[in-house]
Design an enzyme around this catalytic site. Structure first.
Site, PDB file in Angstrom:
ATOM      1  N   LYS A 104       0.833  -1.207   0.000  1.00 25.68           N
ATOM      2  CA  LYS A 104       0.000   0.000   0.000  1.00 25.68           C
ATOM      3  C   LYS A 104       0.876   1.269   0.000  1.00 25.68           C
ATOM      4  O   LYS A 104       2.086   1.188  -0.148  1.00 25.68           O
ATOM      5  CB  LYS A 104      -0.969  -0.040   1.178  1.00 25.68           C
ATOM      6  CG  LYS A 104      -1.933  -1.251   1.117  1.00 25.68           C
ATOM      7  CD  LYS A 104      -3.011  -1.094   0.050  1.00 25.68           C
ATOM      8  CE  LYS A 104      -3.716  -2.391  -0.310  1.00 25.68           C
ATOM      9  NZ  LYS A 104      -4.589  -2.951   0.713  1.00 25.68           N
TER      10      LYS A 104
HETATM   11  C1  LIG Z   1      -5.698  -3.995   0.997  1.00 23.83           C
HETATM   12  C2  LIG Z   1      -7.144  -3.662   1.038  1.00 23.83           C
HETATM   13  C3  LIG Z   1      -7.946  -3.946   2.156  1.00 23.83           C
HETATM   14  C4  LIG Z   1      -7.478  -4.764   3.307  1.00 23.83           C
HETATM   15  O1  LIG Z   1      -6.299  -4.325   3.880  1.00 23.83           O
HETATM   16  P1  LIG Z   1      -5.334  -5.382   4.641  1.00 23.83           P
HETATM   17  O2  LIG Z   1      -4.402  -4.483   5.377  1.00 23.83           O
HETATM   18  O3  LIG Z   1      -4.662  -6.198   3.586  1.00 23.83           O
HETATM   19  O4  LIG Z   1      -6.179  -6.206   5.549  1.00 23.83           O
HETATM   20  C5  LIG Z   1      -9.255  -3.516   2.146  1.00 23.83           C
HETATM   21  N1  LIG Z   1      -9.772  -2.849   1.097  1.00 23.83           N
HETATM   22  C6  LIG Z   1      -9.045  -2.580   0.001  1.00 23.83           C
HETATM   23  C7  LIG Z   1      -9.683  -1.821  -1.125  1.00 23.83           C
HETATM   24  C8  LIG Z   1      -7.722  -2.996  -0.076  1.00 23.83           C
HETATM   25  O5  LIG Z   1      -7.010  -2.747  -1.184  1.00 23.83           O
END
Ligand SMILES: *Cc1c(COP(=O)(O)O)cnc(C)c1O
Length: 374
Positions: A180
């Site tokens: 991210k």
């Molecule tokens: C990555 C993601 C999540 C979940 O995040 P994690 O930290 O992997 O649990 C939720 N929504 C979206 C749109 C994502 O890209």
């Protein structure tokens, strides 16, 4: 294999985490407090609660909004499953509204058609890093007494209509997974405009413990006392993760600049190519480009995906429409209900995009894709 996303770790990040290891607090210490403060400042000044993942953030957010059986959540199928599954796990009914054909963002007209008196939350996703149309969604939510939720897992660091992500919806959730926009290893955060919702979010992620004596029902116990009014979980972020996140926040603007630069390079290369369609940016939005979702036309997405992978380029597909997952399909969610999302899924290919990607990496991705399409 060139990955599609990857963390960017500098010496200063390693130093920041090492300093925590040498100190007194591994969790729920000063780094967590400072990180929550910094996220709050990034997100319009509203209270931020840090947690163990973006999925945890969604679970916390829905719980803090009081979601339960009899309630409905209107959301997009073009997302990671957790946006929907965390609401369903609390007993709410998930209603999928279609996306806009060009941006892949939740379509306010489709949301309007899906609203009922039971709608409690409208949950949008800032797909690829571009904020959804919150002014329109908020108007719809206000009409039925619902709240807006922004799943900002892709868009942390972006803004729209002069407001930063975190200041656009009633509640905003973030993810700090390594791919991210910034990372804490695993991690996430919930930002709430309403301080009462923020306090509920804090308590839910902290086992439900109430520590404010003015709220105690048991008033005669002693100075050690804390008590539980509602069930909670332990979704606390560690100081190790928070220190990494704080250090990463110092480079967030540079990450954003580099992501935009790579996006512009891809856009220029693919702009007039028959067989490809480049991402669309909505006016008034300053995205934090998290994904580069090019569209491969002519039914060739799978073939191109496999050829890119064979060439050592770690492309991805984001996302299979959520209601295609067997857990939703088995409940009777039918294919065909959101045709724009299904068509988008059929064409979408995420190209590598992360701050440490070099120009020559980008050029190799471009050349490989153009040779396949040409
Ligand atoms: C990555 C993601 C999540 C979940 O995040 P994690 O930290 O992997 O649990 C939720 N929504 C979206 C749109 C994502 O890209």
């Amino acid at each position: 294999m060139l990955p599609y996303g990857r963390q960017s770790i500098a010496e200063e990040d390693i130093e920041a985490v090492s300093a925590v290891l040498r100190g007194d607090w591994l969790t729920t210490g000063p780094a967590v407090t400072a990180f929550e403060q910094a996220i709050s400042e990034l997100a319009g000044g509203h209270r931020a609660v840090s947690c163990t993942s973006g999925t945890a953030a969604l679970h916390i957010a829905y719980a803090a909004l009081g979601l339960g059986p009899g309630d409905e959540v209107v959301t997009t199928p073009m997302t990671f499953v957790a946006t929907a599954s965390c609401a369903a796990m609390l007993g709410a009914k998930v209603v999928f509204a279609d996306i806009q054909e060009d941006t892949a963002l939740l379509d306010p007209d489709a949301v309007a058609a899906a609203l009922t008196p039971q709608t409690k939350v409208i949950a949008a996703v800032d797909y690829a890093g571009q904020a959804a149309d919150y002014p329109a969604l908020q108007t719809l939510a206000d009409r039925v007494g619902a709240r807006t939720l922004a799943d900002a897992a892709h868009s942390v660091g972006g803004s729209a209509y002069g407001h930063p992500v975190g200041d656009l919806a009633d509640v905003t959730t973030m993810s700090f997974f390594p791919t991210k926009n910034l990372t804490t290893g695993e991690g996430g955060a919930v930002v709430c405009k309403d301080p009462a919702v923020a306090q509920r979010a804090h308590e839910f992620h902290f086992i439900g413990l109430v520590r404010d004596p003015s709220r105690f029902e048991l008033t005669d116990e002693g100075p050690w006392h804390q008590e539980v009014h509602e069930y909670g979980v332990n979704y606390r972020l560690t100081d190790l993760g928070a220190a990494l996140g704080l250090s990463q926040l110092r480079r967030l603007a540079e990450f954003k600049r580099r992501r935009a630069e790579i996006t512009a390079r891809y856009n220029a290369a693919f702009a007039d190519v028959d067989g490809l369609r480049t991402p669309v940016q909505r006016a008034g939005v300053d995205p934090m480009w998290h994904l580069y979702p090019v569209r491969v036309l002519g039914g060739r997405r799978r073939e191109v995906f496999e050829a890119m992978r064979a060439a050592g380029i770690g492309v991805q597909v984001n996302y299979i429409p959520v209601y295609w997952h067997p857990v939703f399909a088995h409940q009777g969610y039918r294919r065909g209900q959101c045709p724009n999302a299904e068509r988008f899924y059929a064409e979408e290919l995420s190209l590598p995009l992360f701050p440490d990607l070099t120009d020559s990496d980008v050029d190799r991705v471009i050349e490989t894709l153009l040779n396949l399409i040409g």
